[in-house]
Write a protein that holds these residues in place. Sequence first.
Motif, short mmCIF file in Angstrom:
data_model
loop_
_atom_site.label_atom_id
_atom_site.label_comp_id
_atom_site.label_asym_id
_atom_site.label_seq_id
_atom_site.Cartn_x
_atom_site.Cartn_y
_atom_site.Cartn_z
N VAL A 313 -32.68 -102.61 11.78
CA VAL A 313 -31.23 -102.72 11.40
C VAL A 313 -30.59 -103.70 12.20
O VAL A 313 -30.74 -103.59 13.74
CB VAL A 313 -30.30 -101.39 11.28
N CYS A 314 -29.93 -104.69 11.84
CA CYS A 314 -29.33 -105.77 12.57
C CYS A 314 -28.20 -106.58 12.31
O CYS A 314 -28.33 -107.33 11.47
CB CYS A 314 -30.53 -106.75 13.19
N PRO A 315 -26.86 -106.30 12.35
CA PRO A 315 -25.90 -106.95 12.00
C PRO A 315 -25.66 -108.45 12.64
O PRO A 315 -26.30 -108.75 13.71
CB PRO A 315 -24.64 -106.23 12.64
N GLN A 316 -25.31 -109.36 11.74
CA GLN A 316 -25.23 -110.65 12.24
C GLN A 316 -24.19 -111.01 13.44
O GLN A 316 -22.92 -110.66 12.98
CB GLN A 316 -25.10 -111.66 10.72
N PRO A 317 -24.71 -111.46 14.52
CA PRO A 317 -23.64 -111.78 15.50
C PRO A 317 -22.88 -112.80 15.23
O PRO A 317 -23.07 -113.89 14.53
CB PRO A 317 -24.40 -112.07 16.64
N GLU A 318 -21.33 -112.84 15.49
CA GLU A 318 -20.55 -113.94 15.31
C GLU A 318 -20.45 -114.86 16.36
O GLU A 318 -19.77 -115.90 16.10
CB GLU A 318 -19.23 -113.28 14.85
N GLY A 319 -20.97 -114.44 17.61
CA GLY A 319 -20.77 -115.21 18.93
C GLY A 319 -21.78 -115.02 19.81
O GLY A 319 -22.55 -114.15 19.51
N ALA A 320 -21.73 -115.72 20.80
CA ALA A 320 -22.63 -115.72 22.10
C ALA A 320 -24.17 -116.00 21.41
O ALA A 320 -23.98 -116.72 20.53
CB ALA A 320 -22.56 -114.27 22.62
N PHE A 321 -25.02 -115.64 22.13
CA PHE A 321 -26.33 -115.74 21.46
C PHE A 321 -27.27 -114.67 21.68
O PHE A 321 -28.51 -114.88 22.11
CB PHE A 321 -27.05 -117.14 22.23
N TYR A 322 -26.98 -113.56 21.40
CA TYR A 322 -27.55 -112.44 21.18
C TYR A 322 -27.27 -111.55 20.21
O TYR A 322 -26.28 -111.83 19.47
CB TYR A 322 -27.09 -111.16 22.57
N CYS A 323 -28.23 -110.54 19.93
CA CYS A 323 -27.96 -109.63 18.76
C CYS A 323 -28.59 -108.46 19.35
O CYS A 323 -29.42 -108.35 20.24
CB CYS A 323 -28.78 -110.02 17.53
N MET A 324 -27.97 -107.30 18.63
CA MET A 324 -28.61 -106.04 19.24
C MET A 324 -29.15 -105.28 17.75
O MET A 324 -28.26 -105.15 16.77
CB MET A 324 -27.24 -105.15 19.76
N ALA A 325 -30.34 -105.03 17.74
CA ALA A 325 -31.15 -104.58 16.65
C ALA A 325 -31.69 -103.17 16.97
O ALA A 325 -31.88 -102.94 18.20
CB ALA A 325 -32.20 -105.44 16.43
N GLU A 326 -31.77 -102.36 15.91
CA GLU A 326 -32.07 -101.08 15.87
C GLU A 326 -33.36 -101.03 15.24
O GLU A 326 -33.54 -101.60 14.02
CB GLU A 326 -31.00 -100.07 15.19
N PHE A 327 -34.45 -100.30 15.99
CA PHE A 327 -35.80 -100.36 15.48
C PHE A 327 -36.33 -98.60 15.23
O PHE A 327 -35.51 -97.97 15.57
CB PHE A 327 -36.84 -100.82 16.65
#
Length: 401
Positions: A313-327
Amino acid sequence: MPKISKKGVYLPSSPIRKLSSFADMTKKKGIKIYHLNIGQPDIPTPYHAIESLKNTSIETLAYGPSEGFENYRKKLVKYYEKCNIFLSPNDLIITTGASESLAFTMASIADTDDEIIIPEPFYANYKTFAQVYGIKIIPILSSIENHFMLPPISAFEEKISVNTKGILICNPNNPTGALYTERDLHALKGLVKKHDLFLISDEAYREFVYQDKQAPSLLSIADLDQHAIMIDSVSKRYSMCGARIGCIGSKNKVFMESVLKLAQARLCPPTLEQFAAEAALDTPDQYFESIRAEYKQRRDTLIEGLLKMKGVVCPQPEGAFYCMAEFPIEDTDHFARWLLEDFHHKKETVMVAPASGFYNHGALGKKQIRLAYVLKSQELKRATEILNSALESYLGNTFEL
């Protein structure tokens, strides 16, 4: 044998760098690593900044002013005007990176056992700096289901105590990529004015916002002069992470006088790097237009690859250049180390930042990973292919955790 301090024992390791020794050993085996663990852009530093270093005529590299060179601060004022931020040079103090800005800010607003409220997950070094000064972080949990957006203001108010000194946000957010709106800032404004608190905004990723949106600056919000503190940096904006030039911006003169005392104690920020940072301000707007487009493409490539993985699961980030994903795994710390020690796909593997270090209580992030999309799209595509293969292999094994 002499003992080190309790702080030295209990300070947290960086979730971004703590696996570096394992990565070094992996590379010695001839295995290529795709680094998704650290926000080190591969975008070239602007020409003007590099040329300023090549063309310097300095004969003696002397101390500079503790608050930073006046010419640089004057030029920063003009840059901020473009961002709807109106300051004087005296409202700015140049620091050795945003890290020093954060440390100076915490030391200036809070005493031992005072509290700062921070939405979590948060940039890991916030916790480190707080612990150095004996400050307690009071976390407010944001959720992956809500795309890590700002928690309700009522959740903040519930946590305010007689020891609360301020609220700290990062906008756009590291590690989640969430973007807080002007409406969010106004809601926080009402809260800090009601309870007479500081509101600190880490704005190091201001230029990196997608979908035709903008990141509102805290200092653009009216009637907040005595409460607002801005943290900023050239590191990501101009791909100058090694320059270590940041700044603090505030119109609260008492606060800035305190910061200046700390700045004087460390003497001055780096001299040559200030020249480079000043020159970088001549970078044309087209530079940011092109790199925003590049990062948007990279973001889309990474998110597409992640969402193809079973159970991720990974929401689409709107800024910066990181994402936080759940595995769909129980311990991403173990998984991240396993990727380096025990797995490769065609002599290639991936390095990631397990999310436990981005939470005040690490157990909350045990299933999550922060990934930085700072590689070219083709490399990101390959990295997600490797991750997918790794996840399938990992889930097919039984580990004693």
